[in-house]
Design an enzyme around this catalytic site. Sequence first.
Site, PDB file in Angstrom:
ATOM      1  N   GLU A  25       5.947  -0.002   2.820  1.00 50.58           N
ATOM      2  CA  GLU A  25       5.023   0.450   1.781  1.00 50.58           C
ATOM      3  C   GLU A  25       5.757   1.233   0.698  1.00 50.58           C
ATOM      4  O   GLU A  25       5.171   2.038   0.001  1.00 50.58           O
ATOM      5  CB  GLU A  25       3.887   1.262   2.402  1.00 50.58           C
ATOM      6  CG  GLU A  25       4.273   2.608   2.991  1.00 50.58           C
ATOM      7  CD  GLU A  25       4.755   2.547   4.442  1.00 50.58           C
ATOM      8  OE1 GLU A  25       5.217   1.472   4.897  1.00 50.58           O
ATOM      9  OE2 GLU A  25       4.678   3.595   5.118  1.00 50.58           O
TER      10      GLU A  25
ATOM     11  N   ASP B 226      -2.319  -5.105   3.266  1.00 55.23           N
ATOM     12  CA  ASP B 226      -1.656  -6.023   2.317  1.00 55.23           C
ATOM     13  C   ASP B 226      -2.318  -5.954   0.947  1.00 55.23           C
ATOM     14  O   ASP B 226      -1.655  -5.975  -0.089  1.00 55.23           O
ATOM     15  CB  ASP B 226      -1.718  -7.463   2.845  1.00 55.23           C
ATOM     16  CG  ASP B 226      -0.725  -7.696   3.991  1.00 55.23           C
ATOM     17  OD1 ASP B 226       0.090  -6.784   4.259  1.00 55.23           O
ATOM     18  OD2 ASP B 226      -0.786  -8.780   4.607  1.00 55.23           O
TER      19      ASP B 226
ATOM     20  N   HIS C 276      -4.336  -4.940   8.948  1.00 54.31           N
ATOM     21  CA  HIS C 276      -3.163  -5.264   8.128  1.00 54.31           C
ATOM     22  C   HIS C 276      -3.512  -6.048   6.876  1.00 54.31           C
ATOM     23  O   HIS C 276      -2.846  -5.934   5.859  1.00 54.31           O
ATOM     24  CB  HIS C 276      -2.125  -6.005   8.974  1.00 54.31           C
ATOM     25  CG  HIS C 276      -1.405  -5.092   9.907  1.00 54.31           C
ATOM     26  ND1 HIS C 276      -0.314  -4.345   9.525  1.00 54.31           N
ATOM     27  CD2 HIS C 276      -1.656  -4.736  11.193  1.00 54.31           C
ATOM     28  CE1 HIS C 276       0.092  -3.591  10.535  1.00 54.31           C
ATOM     29  NE2 HIS C 276      -0.717  -3.819  11.567  1.00 54.31           N
TER      30      HIS C 276
ATOM     31  N   ASN D  85      -3.713   1.185   7.749  1.00 50.98           N
ATOM     32  CA  ASN D  85      -3.636  -0.065   8.513  1.00 50.98           C
ATOM     33  C   ASN D  85      -4.382   0.045   9.844  1.00 50.98           C
ATOM     34  O   ASN D  85      -5.062  -0.897  10.258  1.00 50.98           O
ATOM     35  CB  ASN D  85      -2.175  -0.434   8.779  1.00 50.98           C
ATOM     36  CG  ASN D  85      -1.566  -1.201   7.614  1.00 50.98           C
ATOM     37  OD1 ASN D  85      -2.291  -1.800   6.818  1.00 50.98           O
ATOM     38  ND2 ASN D  85      -0.255  -1.165   7.497  1.00 50.98           N
TER      39      ASN D  85
ATOM     40  N   ASP E  41       5.923   5.832  -2.319  1.00 51.86           N
ATOM     41  CA  ASP E  41       5.492   5.527  -0.957  1.00 51.86           C
ATOM     42  C   ASP E  41       3.980   5.725  -0.878  1.00 51.86           C
ATOM     43  O   ASP E  41       3.440   6.718  -1.380  1.00 51.86           O
ATOM     44  CB  ASP E  41       6.232   6.468   0.017  1.00 51.86           C
ATOM     45  CG  ASP E  41       5.979   6.085   1.466  1.00 51.86           C
ATOM     46  OD1 ASP E  41       6.807   5.369   2.035  1.00 51.86           O
ATOM     47  OD2 ASP E  41       4.947   6.509   2.014  1.00 51.86           O
TER      48      ASP E  41
END
Length: 337
Positions: free
Chosen positions: A245, A218, A214, A209, A201
């Site tokens: 994630e 990504d 975002h 973010n 994780d």
Amino acid sequence: MYPTPDATTLPDPPGPQPVVLCVDDQPIVGEAIRRLLLTEPDIRYHFCSDPAKAVETAAAVGATTILQDIVMPGIDGLGLLRDYRSHAATQEIPVIMLSSTAETTVKRDAFNAGANDYLVKLPDGIELVARIRMHSHSYFAQKMLRETQRELAERNQELKRLSSEDGLTGVANRRVFDETLRTEWLRGARSGKSLGLVLLDVDCFKLFNDHYGHQGGDGVLQQVAAVLKQAAQRPADLAARYGGEEFVILLPETEINGVLQVAERLRSGVEALALEHKHSLVTDHVTVSVGAAATLAVAGLAPEALVQAADQALYSAKKEGRNRIRSAAVGAPNPLA
Ligand SMILES: [Mg+2]
């Protein structure tokens, strides 16, 4: 008031043009065939009197039908037929054998050798033209069919790839992971070998973010996935996006020590990327927490138990400060429950 389109003034679409190659040691035969085809301006005609050059000439002119003499000095026309069939560029070209005899045994040998048709010299012009058109047409149709089949196979493969890949990161998607977990569990039950799993994780990803947007997030997921792909080294290892994630690597035939090695490769690999993360609660760059677990697929245990154990371990890794690896025993009581 508008000009009416007149279909009769439009030229015919250029159809595939028949290309004939006549192979005969006698130029007089070649000339006779050429004259028979004079009435057909769309049929292109080539003549070759040297059997040694027949295969390369057929390929060079793009023959769609070959007229092949049977009796030639030094080489048997049937031998040449086998030569056409053994070369990739000529193997599909229809071959009409041209013979001076209508003898049944000669015909039989020709068809047995792979001839598509058989004509006695000199054939009737109408019959010759009809057969050339028919064989050329079938050659074009075959060729188009093969191309369509190849394109279809390529498209199917692409569809298969798209339906099994995570679109953003290119690792396997959750569906593939779930399926593979089940099959590897069954395989492990048969082989008696340990099945390992790491669950990863990205630390403080929400904070990332919130600060970097975002698109930035990504980008982090893509780079973490690249580390994952590197770490899943053996052909049977499966790197997948578990969700959000979270990523997993399924490690068949791997005991906990091996799983921990992969886990450390992931943790240090992501840390080495040194991706800025100013708002991380851990440090000033992107890190990951990793849960590791391994088990034998014994009776009474479901594959989900392996995932649960890795999840518990991941929870511990987070609780104990993140950017670290923890492992948990499979089948142990769940502290989250
Ligand atoms: Mg001859």
